[in-house]
Design a protein around this motif. Structure first.
Motif, PDB file in Angstrom:
ATOM      1  N   PHE A  81      34.393  48.182  39.664  1.00 43.12           N
ATOM      2  CA  PHE A  81      34.178  47.840  38.274  1.00 43.12           C
ATOM      3  C   PHE A  81      33.375  46.542  38.262  1.00 43.12           C
ATOM      4  CE2 PHE A  81      38.663  46.407  39.555  1.00 43.12           C
ATOM      5  CZ  PHE A  81      38.421  45.023  39.479  1.00 43.12           C
ATOM      6  N   ASP A  82      32.823  45.948  37.034  1.00 43.93           N
ATOM      7  CA  ASP A  82      32.244  44.623  37.129  1.00 43.93           C
ATOM      8  C   ASP A  82      33.157  43.449  36.971  1.00 43.93           C
ATOM      9  OD1 ASP A  82      29.928  45.915  37.139  1.00 43.93           O
ATOM     10  OD2 ASP A  82      29.394  45.435  35.000  1.00 43.93           O
ATOM     11  N   MET A  83      33.179  42.602  37.775  1.00 44.11           N
ATOM     12  CA  MET A  83      34.215  41.578  37.733  1.00 44.11           C
ATOM     13  C   MET A  83      33.540  40.669  36.308  1.00 44.11           C
ATOM     14  SD  MET A  83      35.737  41.760  40.706  1.00 44.11           S
ATOM     15  CE  MET A  83      36.338  40.218  41.389  1.00 44.11           C
ATOM     16  N   TYR A  84      32.233  40.714  36.065  1.00 45.84           N
ATOM     17  CA  TYR A  84      31.971  40.109  35.022  1.00 45.84           C
ATOM     18  C   TYR A  84      32.655  40.452  33.621  1.00 45.84           C
ATOM     19  CZ  TYR A  84      29.054  38.149  31.165  1.00 45.84           C
ATOM     20  OH  TYR A  84      28.522  37.481  30.182  1.00 45.84           O
ATOM     21  N   GLY A  85      33.426  39.552  32.883  1.00 44.96           N
ATOM     22  CA  GLY A  85      34.045  39.598  31.600  1.00 44.96           C
ATOM     23  C   GLY A  85      35.580  40.264  31.883  1.00 44.96           C
ATOM     24  N   LYS A  86      36.006  40.385  33.002  1.00 47.92           N
ATOM     25  CA  LYS A  86      37.311  40.769  33.232  1.00 47.92           C
ATOM     26  C   LYS A  86      38.198  39.428  33.256  1.00 47.92           C
ATOM     27  CE  LYS A  86      36.646  45.068  33.967  1.00 47.92           C
ATOM     28  NZ  LYS A  86      35.188  45.283  33.592  1.00 47.92           N
ATOM     29  N   THR A  87      39.462  39.774  32.965  1.00 46.96           N
ATOM     30  CA  THR A  87      40.431  38.562  32.992  1.00 46.96           C
ATOM     31  C   THR A  87      41.179  38.440  34.252  1.00 46.96           C
ATOM     32  OG1 THR A  87      40.732  38.869  30.657  1.00 46.96           O
ATOM     33  CG2 THR A  87      42.497  37.643  31.719  1.00 46.96           C
ATOM     34  N   ILE A  88      41.182  37.185  34.563  1.00 49.80           N
ATOM     35  CA  ILE A  88      41.906  36.732  35.775  1.00 49.80           C
ATOM     36  C   ILE A  88      42.740  35.782  35.710  1.00 49.80           C
ATOM     37  CG2 ILE A  88      40.327  35.074  36.867  1.00 49.80           C
ATOM     38  CD1 ILE A  88      40.888  35.981  39.463  1.00 49.80           C
ATOM     39  N   GLY A  89      44.267  36.160  36.126  1.00 41.13           N
ATOM     40  CA  GLY A  89      45.248  34.961  35.925  1.00 41.13           C
ATOM     41  C   GLY A  89      45.558  34.332  37.258  1.00 41.13           C
ATOM     42  N   VAL A  90      45.322  32.956  37.345  1.00 40.06           N
ATOM     43  CA  VAL A  90      45.451  32.109  38.383  1.00 40.06           C
ATOM     44  C   VAL A  90      46.795  31.321  38.166  1.00 40.06           C
ATOM     45  CG1 VAL A  90      44.385  30.168  39.681  1.00 40.06           C
ATOM     46  CG2 VAL A  90      42.940  31.890  38.315  1.00 40.06           C
TER      47      VAL A  90
END
Length: 335
Positions: free
Chosen positions: A142-151
């Motif tokens: 999947f494209d990483m662009y635009g996905k939500t990452i929780g740090v």
């Protein structure tokens, strides 16, 4: 007369780096391949200080022995200190120092490497093409662009990681017990509650220390709150994740991917070659059986720059102790 330092858990790369850096300090370095624990603490006898790594087990019994040998400094060549009984050390007047910042870029970059490899199945493609199989079946990412990452955790490492994720065009959510709101405002990221982070993130990455508050942060209850197919990355400490609960999440497909540079029971395996032995840790063996899991050897820190920084800071810490200077990197007992 040179101060004698007993360096435990010394691998060839540790010996080479510390010997080179020691040309400036002129300590007498005695290297031991063993982890420091109650079974081999005798090796520290005659030393003026000990230098240890993440797999040492320095409980009150070990500290009592060190104190009886006249050793009043434990120098950790890592950031974490959960393997040392800080309260017991304080009672004996044994000082503990660490290396809080050796290369946040190294760990953040390894985090990104795990994410990209899992997403694009690089580890599987490498093995498949070596057998002459160039099929794409099962490799869709999947494209990483635009996905939500929780740090989770926005210390030095977490902040560098956030910069990498923003560079990919990801939506970044953060959580920290002690939020840096000025940094968040300047960077354009948002602090949220853990529940909100769990529920909205496509990827969750752990960059917090292991404390009573964070032990088994990722467990059955928290996994249940996450998105279906979530990717979980851990380059922090093994016990941030309850491994059996993670495996249950993988089996149910609630967890779609896991990238682990650490493991809660890693002491028996990590940093050693067990390729000729039967793996007796059933939980680790099960983890390694999943094709959507990558386990690396607690190597996120392992770059030339980081190793040099670790050695220099460790030697500076030790020299400051013997010269009676303020210990900038001391671990202070808060109990």
């Amino acid at each position: 007369m040179a101060y004698k330092i007993a360096v435990f858990d010394a691998k060839p790369y540790d010996i080479a780096t510390f010997n080179k850096v020691n040309e400036k300090y002129n300590f007498e370095l005695v290297f031991h391949k063993e982890h420091l624990d109650k079974n081999n603490v005798l090796l520290a006898s005659g030393a003026d200080a000990v230098c240890i790594f993440v797999n040492a087990k320095v409980d009150s019994e070990v500290i009592d022995k060190l104190y009886s040998y006249g050793i009043k400094l434990i120098a950790l060549r890592c950031a974490g200190f959960n393997n040392v009984d800080i309260a017991a050390a304080a009672k004996k007047g044994v000082r503990v120092v660490r290396v809080p910042n050796y290369s946040p870029h190294a760990i953040a970059e390894h985090t990104l490497a795990l994410m990209l490899c899992l997403n694009r199945k690089v580890h599987r493609a490498f093995l498949r093409t070596r057998d002459g199989n160039f099929s794409l079946i099962g490799f869709e990412g999947f494209d990483m662009y635009g996905k939500t990452i929780g740090v989770i955790g926005t210390g030095k490492i977490g902040k560098v990681a956030v910069g990498l994720f923003k560079g990919l065009g990801m939506n970044v959510l953060t959580y920290d017990l002690y939020p840096d709101t000025k940094w968040a405002e300047a960077t354009g990221v948002k602090y949220v509650s853990l529940n909100e982070l769990y529920g909205q993130s496509d990827i969750i990455t752990l960059h917090c220390p292991l404390t009573k508050e964070t032990e088994y942060l990722i467990r059955e209850e928290s996994i249940a709150k996450m998105k279906e197919g979530v990717m979980i990355i851990n380059t922090g400490r093994g016990k941030l994740i309850h491994t059996k609960h993670l495996i249950e999440g993988l089996l149910s497909r609630k967890v779609g991917y896991a990238g682990l540079d650490v493991y809660e029971e890693e002491g028996a395996y990590f940093y050693e070659d067990h390729s000729d032995a039967v793996m007796t840790d059933d939980v680790l063996a099960r983890l390694l059986s999943f094709n959507n899991v990558i386990v690396t050897s607690h190597q996120a820190f392992f770059t030339q720059e980081a190793m040099s920084n670790i050695a220099h800071t460790t030697m500076d810490n030790i020299q400051s102790f013997f010269e009676g200077k303020e210990l900038e990197n001391e671990v202070v007992n808060k109990q």
